[in-house]
Design a protein around this motif. Structure first.
Motif, PDB file in Angstrom:
ATOM      1  N   ASN A 129     -66.495  70.022   9.527  1.00  0.00           N
ATOM      2  CA  ASN A 129     -65.405  69.966   8.556  1.00  0.00           C
ATOM      3  C   ASN A 129     -64.057  69.785   9.253  1.00  0.00           C
ATOM      4  OD1 ASN A 129     -64.352  70.179   5.810  1.00  0.00           O
ATOM      5  ND2 ASN A 129     -63.531  72.143   6.501  1.00  0.00           N
ATOM      6  N   MET A 130     -63.862  70.459  10.388  1.00  0.00           N
ATOM      7  CA  MET A 130     -62.610  70.314  11.150  1.00  0.00           C
ATOM      8  C   MET A 130     -62.385  68.854  11.535  1.00  0.00           C
ATOM      9  SD  MET A 130     -61.752  71.739  14.995  1.00  0.00           S
ATOM     10  CE  MET A 130     -62.976  70.638  15.717  1.00  0.00           C
ATOM     11  N   VAL A 131     -63.412  68.218  12.078  1.00  0.00           N
ATOM     12  CA  VAL A 131     -63.275  66.820  12.502  1.00  0.00           C
ATOM     13  C   VAL A 131     -63.006  65.925  11.302  1.00  0.00           C
ATOM     14  CG1 VAL A 131     -64.452  64.855  13.565  1.00  0.00           C
ATOM     15  CG2 VAL A 131     -64.626  67.125  14.592  1.00  0.00           C
ATOM     16  N   GLU A 132     -63.733  66.139  10.215  1.00  0.00           N
ATOM     17  CA  GLU A 132     -63.595  65.271   9.043  1.00  0.00           C
ATOM     18  C   GLU A 132     -62.282  65.474   8.300  1.00  0.00           C
ATOM     19  OE1 GLU A 132     -65.716  62.771   8.382  1.00  0.00           O
ATOM     20  OE2 GLU A 132     -66.703  63.403  10.225  1.00  0.00           O
ATOM     21  N   SER A 133     -61.787  66.718   8.231  1.00  0.00           N
ATOM     22  CA  SER A 133     -60.602  66.984   7.409  1.00  0.00           C
ATOM     23  C   SER A 133     -59.294  67.157   8.172  1.00  0.00           C
ATOM     24  CB  SER A 133     -60.842  68.215   6.533  1.00  0.00           C
ATOM     25  OG  SER A 133     -60.975  69.374   7.326  1.00  0.00           O
ATOM     26  N   GLN A 134     -59.359  67.521   9.462  1.00  0.00           N
ATOM     27  CA  GLN A 134     -58.127  67.756  10.209  1.00  0.00           C
ATOM     28  C   GLN A 134     -57.885  66.731  11.311  1.00  0.00           C
ATOM     29  OE1 GLN A 134     -57.423  71.979  11.321  1.00  0.00           O
ATOM     30  NE2 GLN A 134     -59.364  72.348  10.290  1.00  0.00           N
ATOM     31  N   VAL A 135     -58.931  66.071  11.752  1.00  0.00           N
ATOM     32  CA  VAL A 135     -58.819  65.135  12.874  1.00  0.00           C
ATOM     33  C   VAL A 135     -58.812  63.698  12.375  1.00  0.00           C
ATOM     34  CG1 VAL A 135     -59.921  64.349  15.007  1.00  0.00           C
ATOM     35  CG2 VAL A 135     -59.841  66.792  14.481  1.00  0.00           C
ATOM     36  N   ARG A 136     -59.905  63.274  11.762  1.00  0.00           N
ATOM     37  CA  ARG A 136     -60.016  61.878  11.306  1.00  0.00           C
ATOM     38  C   ARG A 136     -58.937  61.507  10.295  1.00  0.00           C
ATOM     39  NH1 ARG A 136     -65.868  59.729  10.103  1.00  0.00           N
ATOM     40  NH2 ARG A 136     -64.479  58.752   8.644  1.00  0.00           N
ATOM     41  N   VAL A 185     -63.643  57.693  18.521  1.00  0.00           N
ATOM     42  CA  VAL A 185     -64.916  58.340  18.183  1.00  0.00           C
ATOM     43  C   VAL A 185     -65.426  59.228  19.312  1.00  0.00           C
ATOM     44  CG1 VAL A 185     -65.597  56.635  16.456  1.00  0.00           C
ATOM     45  CG2 VAL A 185     -66.259  56.303  18.837  1.00  0.00           C
ATOM     46  N   ARG A 186     -65.021  58.955  20.550  1.00  0.00           N
ATOM     47  CA  ARG A 186     -65.411  59.838  21.656  1.00  0.00           C
ATOM     48  C   ARG A 186     -64.841  61.235  21.426  1.00  0.00           C
ATOM     49  NH1 ARG A 186     -62.969  58.128  26.698  1.00  0.00           N
ATOM     50  NH2 ARG A 186     -61.181  58.009  25.333  1.00  0.00           N
ATOM     51  N   LEU A 187     -63.601  61.309  20.922  1.00  0.00           N
ATOM     52  CA  LEU A 187     -62.993  62.607  20.609  1.00  0.00           C
ATOM     53  C   LEU A 187     -63.731  63.268  19.459  1.00  0.00           C
ATOM     54  CD1 LEU A 187     -59.184  61.827  20.941  1.00  0.00           C
ATOM     55  CD2 LEU A 187     -60.584  63.200  22.481  1.00  0.00           C
ATOM     56  N   HIS A 188     -64.060  62.504  18.418  1.00  0.00           N
ATOM     57  CA  HIS A 188     -64.802  63.073  17.282  1.00  0.00           C
ATOM     58  C   HIS A 188     -66.096  63.703  17.780  1.00  0.00           C
ATOM     59  CE1 HIS A 188     -62.953  59.770  14.452  1.00  0.00           C
ATOM     60  NE2 HIS A 188     -62.047  60.575  14.959  1.00  0.00           N
ATOM     61  N   ASP A 189     -66.840  62.929  18.585  1.00  0.00           N
ATOM     62  CA  ASP A 189     -68.137  63.420  19.073  1.00  0.00           C
ATOM     63  C   ASP A 189     -67.976  64.684  19.909  1.00  0.00           C
ATOM     64  OD1 ASP A 189     -69.319  61.265  17.791  1.00  0.00           O
ATOM     65  OD2 ASP A 189     -69.620  60.104  19.633  1.00  0.00           O
ATOM     66  N   ALA A 190     -66.999  64.695  20.803  1.00  0.00           N
ATOM     67  CA  ALA A 190     -66.767  65.869  21.656  1.00  0.00           C
ATOM     68  C   ALA A 190     -66.370  67.079  20.814  1.00  0.00           C
ATOM     69  CB  ALA A 190     -65.699  65.566  22.701  1.00  0.00           C
ATOM     70  N   MET A 191     -65.468  66.867  19.863  1.00  0.00           N
ATOM     71  CA  MET A 191     -64.985  67.983  19.054  1.00  0.00           C
ATOM     72  C   MET A 191     -66.066  68.514  18.112  1.00  0.00           C
ATOM     73  SD  MET A 191     -61.062  66.726  18.438  1.00  0.00           S
ATOM     74  CE  MET A 191     -60.371  68.300  17.903  1.00  0.00           C
ATOM     75  N   TYR A 206     -61.536  77.260  13.541  1.00  0.00           N
ATOM     76  CA  TYR A 206     -61.496  75.925  12.939  1.00  0.00           C
ATOM     77  C   TYR A 206     -60.445  75.807  11.846  1.00  0.00           C
ATOM     78  CZ  TYR A 206     -65.657  75.615  15.686  1.00  0.00           C
ATOM     79  OH  TYR A 206     -66.514  75.631  16.739  1.00  0.00           O
ATOM     80  N   ALA A 207     -59.614  76.828  11.709  1.00  0.00           N
ATOM     81  CA  ALA A 207     -58.550  76.802  10.710  1.00  0.00           C
ATOM     82  C   ALA A 207     -57.432  75.864  11.159  1.00  0.00           C
ATOM     83  CB  ALA A 207     -57.993  78.211  10.513  1.00  0.00           C
ATOM     84  N   ASP A 208     -56.626  75.463  10.226  1.00  0.00           N
ATOM     85  CA  ASP A 208     -55.470  74.614  10.517  1.00  0.00           C
ATOM     86  C   ASP A 208     -54.332  75.512  10.999  1.00  0.00           C
ATOM     87  OD1 ASP A 208     -53.753  72.457  10.667  1.00  0.00           O
ATOM     88  OD2 ASP A 208     -53.272  72.482   8.525  1.00  0.00           O
ATOM     89  N   PRO A 211     -56.207  71.871  15.515  1.00  0.00           N
ATOM     90  CA  PRO A 211     -57.046  70.699  15.746  1.00  0.00           C
ATOM     91  C   PRO A 211     -56.301  69.370  15.582  1.00  0.00           C
ATOM     92  CG  PRO A 211     -58.275  72.335  14.521  1.00  0.00           C
ATOM     93  CD  PRO A 211     -56.860  72.828  14.610  1.00  0.00           C
ATOM     94  N   ARG A 212     -55.416  69.272  14.603  1.00  0.00           N
ATOM     95  CA  ARG A 212     -54.652  68.046  14.397  1.00  0.00           C
ATOM     96  C   ARG A 212     -53.831  67.713  15.629  1.00  0.00           C
ATOM     97  NH1 ARG A 212     -49.264  67.094  13.512  1.00  0.00           N
ATOM     98  NH2 ARG A 212     -48.750  65.189  12.405  1.00  0.00           N
ATOM     99  N   GLU A 213     -53.065  68.689  16.124  1.00  0.00           N
ATOM    100  CA  GLU A 213     -52.181  68.445  17.263  1.00  0.00           C
ATOM    101  C   GLU A 213     -52.941  68.103  18.530  1.00  0.00           C
ATOM    102  OE1 GLU A 213     -49.127  70.369  14.643  1.00  0.00           O
ATOM    103  OE2 GLU A 213     -51.271  70.437  14.866  1.00  0.00           O
ATOM    104  N   VAL A 214     -53.974  68.883  18.841  1.00  0.00           N
ATOM    105  CA  VAL A 214     -54.690  68.654  20.093  1.00  0.00           C
ATOM    106  C   VAL A 214     -55.416  67.309  20.063  1.00  0.00           C
ATOM    107  CG1 VAL A 214     -56.860  69.888  19.557  1.00  0.00           C
ATOM    108  CG2 VAL A 214     -56.022  69.784  21.912  1.00  0.00           C
ATOM    109  N   SER A 215     -55.974  66.928  18.920  1.00  0.00           N
ATOM    110  CA  SER A 215     -56.691  65.649  18.862  1.00  0.00           C
ATOM    111  C   SER A 215     -55.736  64.464  18.944  1.00  0.00           C
ATOM    112  CB  SER A 215     -57.552  65.568  17.599  1.00  0.00           C
ATOM    113  OG  SER A 215     -56.782  65.624  16.416  1.00  0.00           O
ATOM    114  N   LYS A 216     -54.595  64.556  18.280  1.00  0.00           N
ATOM    115  CA  LYS A 216     -53.604  63.462  18.347  1.00  0.00           C
ATOM    116  C   LYS A 216     -53.034  63.337  19.763  1.00  0.00           C
ATOM    117  CE  LYS A 216     -50.807  62.632  14.799  1.00  0.00           C
ATOM    118  NZ  LYS A 216     -51.219  61.384  14.175  1.00  0.00           N
ATOM    119  N   LEU A 217     -52.781  64.470  20.405  1.00  0.00           N
ATOM    120  CA  LEU A 217     -52.260  64.466  21.773  1.00  0.00           C
ATOM    121  C   LEU A 217     -53.292  63.883  22.738  1.00  0.00           C
ATOM    122  CD1 LEU A 217     -49.527  65.383  22.855  1.00  0.00           C
ATOM    123  CD2 LEU A 217     -50.499  67.624  23.293  1.00  0.00           C
TER     124      LEU A 217
END
Length: 190
Positions: free
Chosen positions: A11-18, A25-31, A49-51, A65-71
């Motif tokens: 859910n974190m990857v689908e709602s906060q990252v993507r 997709v390498r980040l999605h898979d790792a996360m 896994y909270a925002d 999760p949003r910040e770390v994945s974008k960074l």
């Protein structure tokens, strides 16, 4: 409980990252694979896994999760690169999963970093401005991802070392707790 965390990770990857333009997709898979709850204090695992920034040690927090994945995406990590993770256990684990050689640095004095010639440096926490010691530790073509904050909201910044010096680019608005020792100086006001 483990299945609850697995569902929360997905859910974190689908709602906060993507949904925040993280398309690597390498980040999605790792996360999706990394048990973020194992990196925080046991009594904070439910928040992994909270925002929100989640405390993993006294006065140290994992980025949202949003910040770390974008960074991470902005840093364009490549397998085989040498990285330094400053107060960044989750980002370090993601980078290791992507095949980077990662040195973790979580000392009391975060400005006196070990080594030099890093291809990539990431920080999970905000600073007023990236210290010169961090910039000096970048190799040619090296990148530093950090959140700089003087007020209530910060800005994620990407620094890149080139032959003629270090350039800086603002990436996005970001929220992160300020790392101890990097607080803005108190100014005089009427």
């Amino acid at each position: 409980m483990a299945s609850d965390f697995a569902a929360a990770r997905l859910n974190m990857v689908e709602s906060q990252v993507r949904t925040n333009d993280v398309t690597d997709v390498r980040l999605h898979d790792a996360m999706r694979a990394i048990p973020r709850e194992s990196l925080v204090l046991a009594d904070k695992a439910y928040q992994a896994y909270a925002d929100a920034a989640v405390e993993y040690a006294p006065d140290r927090y994992l980025l949202r999760p949003r910040e770390v994945s974008k960074l991470l995406q902005a840093l364009k990590p490549m397998a085989g690169e040498r990285a330094l993770a400053i107060a960044a256990p989750y980002a370090a684990t993601v980078l290791e999963t992507l095949g980077l050689s990662v040195e973790r640095f979580d000392a009391e004095d975060l400005s006196a970093i070990p080594g030099a010639n890093y291809d990539l440096i990431i920080v999970e926490g905000a600073v007023t401005r990236a210290p010169d010691s961090w910039l000096a530790a970048l190799s040619l073509g090296g990148r530093l991802g950090v959140i700089e904050r003087e007020g209530p909201t910060g800005k994620a910044a990407l620094y890149t070392r080139a032959e003629d010096g270090v350039g800086r680019r603002t990436l996005f608005d970001a929220m992160a707790p300020v790392l101890k020792g990097f607080e803005p100086a108190e100014g005089f006001a009427f």
